[in-house]
Write a protein that holds these residues in place. Sequence first.
Motif, PDB file in Angstrom:
ATOM      1  N   PHE A  84       0.835  -1.193   0.000  1.00  0.00           N
ATOM      2  CA  PHE A  84       0.000   0.000   0.000  1.00  0.00           C
ATOM      3  C   PHE A  84       0.874   1.248   0.000  1.00  0.00           C
ATOM      4  N   TRP A  85       0.601   2.168  -0.932  1.00  0.00           N
ATOM      5  CA  TRP A  85       1.271   3.461  -0.956  1.00  0.00           C
ATOM      6  C   TRP A  85       0.466   4.486  -0.137  1.00  0.00           C
ATOM      7  N   SER A  86       1.166   5.401   0.522  1.00  0.00           N
ATOM      8  CA  SER A  86       0.530   6.510   1.209  1.00  0.00           C
ATOM      9  C   SER A  86       1.472   7.705   1.131  1.00  0.00           C
ATOM     10  N   ARG A  87       0.919   8.926   1.363  1.00  0.00           N
ATOM     11  CA  ARG A  87       1.754  10.119   1.382  1.00  0.00           C
ATOM     12  C   ARG A  87       1.562  10.844   2.700  1.00  0.00           C
ATOM     13  N   ASN A  88       2.614  11.506   3.164  1.00  0.00           N
ATOM     14  CA  ASN A  88       2.606  12.012   4.535  1.00  0.00           C
ATOM     15  C   ASN A  88       1.620  13.152   4.743  1.00  0.00           C
ATOM     16  N   ASP A  89       1.280  13.904   3.685  1.00  0.00           N
ATOM     17  CA  ASP A  89       0.392  15.034   3.899  1.00  0.00           C
ATOM     18  C   ASP A  89      -1.086  14.666   3.773  1.00  0.00           C
ATOM     19  N   GLN A  90      -1.377  13.437   3.337  1.00  0.00           N
ATOM     20  CA  GLN A  90      -2.755  12.942   3.256  1.00  0.00           C
ATOM     21  C   GLN A  90      -3.659  13.879   2.447  1.00  0.00           C
ATOM     22  N   SER A  91      -3.110  14.526   1.428  1.00  0.00           N
ATOM     23  CA  SER A  91      -3.895  15.505   0.676  1.00  0.00           C
ATOM     24  C   SER A  91      -4.540  14.853  -0.539  1.00  0.00           C
ATOM     25  N   GLY A  92      -5.641  14.189  -0.292  1.00  0.00           N
ATOM     26  CA  GLY A  92      -6.401  13.628  -1.398  1.00  0.00           C
ATOM     27  C   GLY A  92      -5.935  12.241  -1.790  1.00  0.00           C
ATOM     28  N   PRO A  93      -6.634  11.618  -2.745  1.00  0.00           N
ATOM     29  CA  PRO A  93      -6.325  10.242  -3.145  1.00  0.00           C
ATOM     30  C   PRO A  93      -5.013  10.161  -3.916  1.00  0.00           C
ATOM     31  N   LEU A  94      -4.410   9.001  -3.879  1.00  0.00           N
ATOM     32  CA  LEU A  94      -3.199   8.750  -4.641  1.00  0.00           C
ATOM     33  C   LEU A  94      -3.548   8.535  -6.106  1.00  0.00           C
ATOM     34  N   PRO A  95      -2.546   8.691  -6.993  1.00  0.00           N
ATOM     35  CA  PRO A  95      -2.800   8.344  -8.390  1.00  0.00           C
ATOM     36  C   PRO A  95      -3.192   6.871  -8.522  1.00  0.00           C
ATOM     37  N   ARG A  96      -3.734   6.536  -9.676  1.00  0.00           N
ATOM     38  CA  ARG A  96      -4.169   5.166  -9.910  1.00  0.00           C
ATOM     39  C   ARG A  96      -3.002   4.196  -9.778  1.00  0.00           C
ATOM     40  N   GLU A  97      -3.243   3.095  -9.093  1.00  0.00           N
ATOM     41  CA  GLU A  97      -2.191   2.118  -8.834  1.00  0.00           C
ATOM     42  C   GLU A  97      -2.197   1.023  -9.893  1.00  0.00           C
ATOM     43  N   THR A  98      -0.996   0.507 -10.172  1.00  0.00           N
ATOM     44  CA  THR A  98      -0.815  -0.616 -11.089  1.00  0.00           C
ATOM     45  C   THR A  98      -0.210  -1.772 -10.310  1.00  0.00           C
ATOM     46  N   HIS A  99      -0.799  -2.954 -10.430  1.00  0.00           N
ATOM     47  CA  HIS A  99      -0.324  -4.146  -9.721  1.00  0.00           C
ATOM     48  C   HIS A  99       0.205  -5.171 -10.729  1.00  0.00           C
ATOM     49  N   GLY A 100       1.161  -5.979 -10.290  1.00  0.00           N
ATOM     50  CA  GLY A 100       1.655  -7.028 -11.173  1.00  0.00           C
ATOM     51  C   GLY A 100       2.728  -7.845 -10.497  1.00  0.00           C
ATOM     52  N   ASN A 101       3.318  -8.781 -11.228  1.00  0.00           N
ATOM     53  CA  ASN A 101       4.427  -9.579 -10.724  1.00  0.00           C
ATOM     54  C   ASN A 101       5.406  -9.822 -11.862  1.00  0.00           C
ATOM     55  N   ASP A 102       6.670  -9.949 -11.459  1.00  0.00           N
ATOM     56  CA  ASP A 102       7.724 -10.110 -12.448  1.00  0.00           C
ATOM     57  C   ASP A 102       8.937 -10.715 -11.764  1.00  0.00           C
ATOM     58  N   ASP A 103       9.497 -11.779 -12.350  1.00  0.00           N
ATOM     59  CA  ASP A 103      10.714 -12.405 -11.822  1.00  0.00           C
ATOM     60  C   ASP A 103      10.592 -12.725 -10.335  1.00  0.00           C
ATOM     61  N   ASN A 104       9.506 -13.403  -9.977  1.00  0.00           N
ATOM     62  CA  ASN A 104       9.282 -13.848  -8.592  1.00  0.00           C
ATOM     63  C   ASN A 104       9.111 -12.685  -7.611  1.00  0.00           C
ATOM     64  N   THR A 105       8.738 -11.532  -8.107  1.00  0.00           N
ATOM     65  CA  THR A 105       8.444 -10.398  -7.226  1.00  0.00           C
ATOM     66  C   THR A 105       7.054  -9.865  -7.535  1.00  0.00           C
ATOM     67  N   LEU A 106       6.459  -9.281  -6.507  1.00  0.00           N
ATOM     68  CA  LEU A 106       5.205  -8.551  -6.656  1.00  0.00           C
ATOM     69  C   LEU A 106       5.516  -7.067  -6.632  1.00  0.00           C
ATOM     70  N   TYR A 107       4.685  -6.268  -7.294  1.00  0.00           N
ATOM     71  CA  TYR A 107       4.924  -4.842  -7.243  1.00  0.00           C
ATOM     72  C   TYR A 107       3.614  -4.071  -7.306  1.00  0.00           C
ATOM     73  N   ILE A 108       3.676  -2.837  -6.808  1.00  0.00           N
ATOM     74  CA  ILE A 108       2.576  -1.890  -6.928  1.00  0.00           C
ATOM     75  C   ILE A 108       3.216  -0.561  -7.332  1.00  0.00           C
ATOM     76  N   ALA A 109       2.690   0.087  -8.364  1.00  0.00           N
ATOM     77  CA  ALA A 109       3.308   1.289  -8.909  1.00  0.00           C
ATOM     78  C   ALA A 109       2.271   2.395  -9.067  1.00  0.00           C
ATOM     79  N   ILE A 110       2.725   3.642  -8.903  1.00  0.00           N
ATOM     80  CA  ILE A 110       1.882   4.805  -9.163  1.00  0.00           C
ATOM     81  C   ILE A 110       2.686   5.796 -10.000  1.00  0.00           C
ATOM     82  N   ASP A 111       1.989   6.525 -10.871  1.00  0.00           N
ATOM     83  CA  ASP A 111       2.599   7.583 -11.662  1.00  0.00           C
ATOM     84  C   ASP A 111       2.255   8.924 -11.027  1.00  0.00           C
ATOM     85  N   TRP A 112       3.289   9.709 -10.741  1.00  0.00           N
ATOM     86  CA  TRP A 112       3.118  10.966  -9.991  1.00  0.00           C
ATOM     87  C   TRP A 112       3.744  12.111 -10.763  1.00  0.00           C
TER      88      TRP A 112
END
Length: 388
Positions: free
Chosen positions: A212-240
């Motif tokens: 889960f991504w969060s930001r310290n100022d809590q100013s509104g929702p985060l950008p849309r998140e992208t989920h996936g897996n690659d090379d035995n890892t999981l990831y979550i990404a946001i474009d900012w």
Amino acid sequence: MARTGSIAVAVRIQDGKKQAQSLWLNTFPEFSLLKSQQVSRRVHIRKYRDWRLFFLDCQVDSLESNQTVSWYKNGEIISDGYSFRDNVKGWLVDVTNDRYRINAYGTALRFTLQVRSVSPSTAEFDSGSYQCAVTWSQNDAAVPDGRSRTAEVNIYVIPTSNYPVCRVSNPNGQDVITTGPTTTATTTIVLSGVTHTLTCLSSQSTPAVGLFWSRNDQSGPLPRETHGNDDNTLYIAIDWIPSRNDGSTLTFTCTLQHPGLLSDRTCSLNFNIQYAPIVTIDPTDVMVTEENDEIVLHCNQDANPQVTETVWYYDDDVVNSGGRFRLEGMSLRISTFSSRDNGDHTITCELTNVIGTGSDSVTLTVNIPFPSTKQPYSQRPQTELFSK
């Protein structure tokens, strides 16, 4: 009549290999034993060579000559005394096989089930509901004479200790900064309207982790998140896309949650956001109507890094401190007006830092009456007073 007790045990086991995955064995309440009010209850883990085993103890107070203690998993019998069920070979009359072993302590009437070769690959298989039962043999089959309550055993594969990992990449896909668990890294970026990709990674686990991504100022929702897996890892990404609304400092934190962890893990990215000065002059409307009027204009600014140069303009001329003008920090004081100043004048404050320049302007309106050229009535010559 069988008597029961209950236990709740949590045992953490670490794989001995470097960078190997960890396991979590948790027996929830309701592992209850037979026939004794004073029972001995243990669940523990030991390392043997390159694998792990865990133990479940069953204590009884007495056994008849035709009785023994059997173990069940998910309702299916896995041992009858010292005999074990093998899906391929049928029943094996042996004290051990590849997966289980029974240790019996006759005088104590304690029967210990060893579950062997526990590893990340067997975590799902070894998890389940375990019971012990006093059984007696009938037609070569074990017949329960009473069962304990159930021990729910869950074995979790935990992400390795070097996760989560936080990364921020520039538009070219190059990593600007990477940080690991419980750490915060700072990077400096300049407002330019470009997109930065923030990625949080974890190794595979059982069950899957929550990221889960969060930001310290809590100013509104985060950008849309992208989920996936690659090379035995999981990831979550946001474009900012950084903006001036983000302020000069902002921290994004990724939290990794897993039921096998005693507490959440985090990694953080701290951004020092740099931009040219944003300038406003206060007050915004200024009017002078008396020669003795004095005005003070304040140049307010928001800049990162700090301002290195301040310049005031009166119309198109640079203002220097002296005469009717006084520079006081970020303020300009103007005094001694006359009717010659009548009209509108543009006053500008211009601020510069290493990123760029910003400015703001206000209009100064001067409206001072011109001095009269006629003499007062009482001071006119007498010939003029009585000429009519």
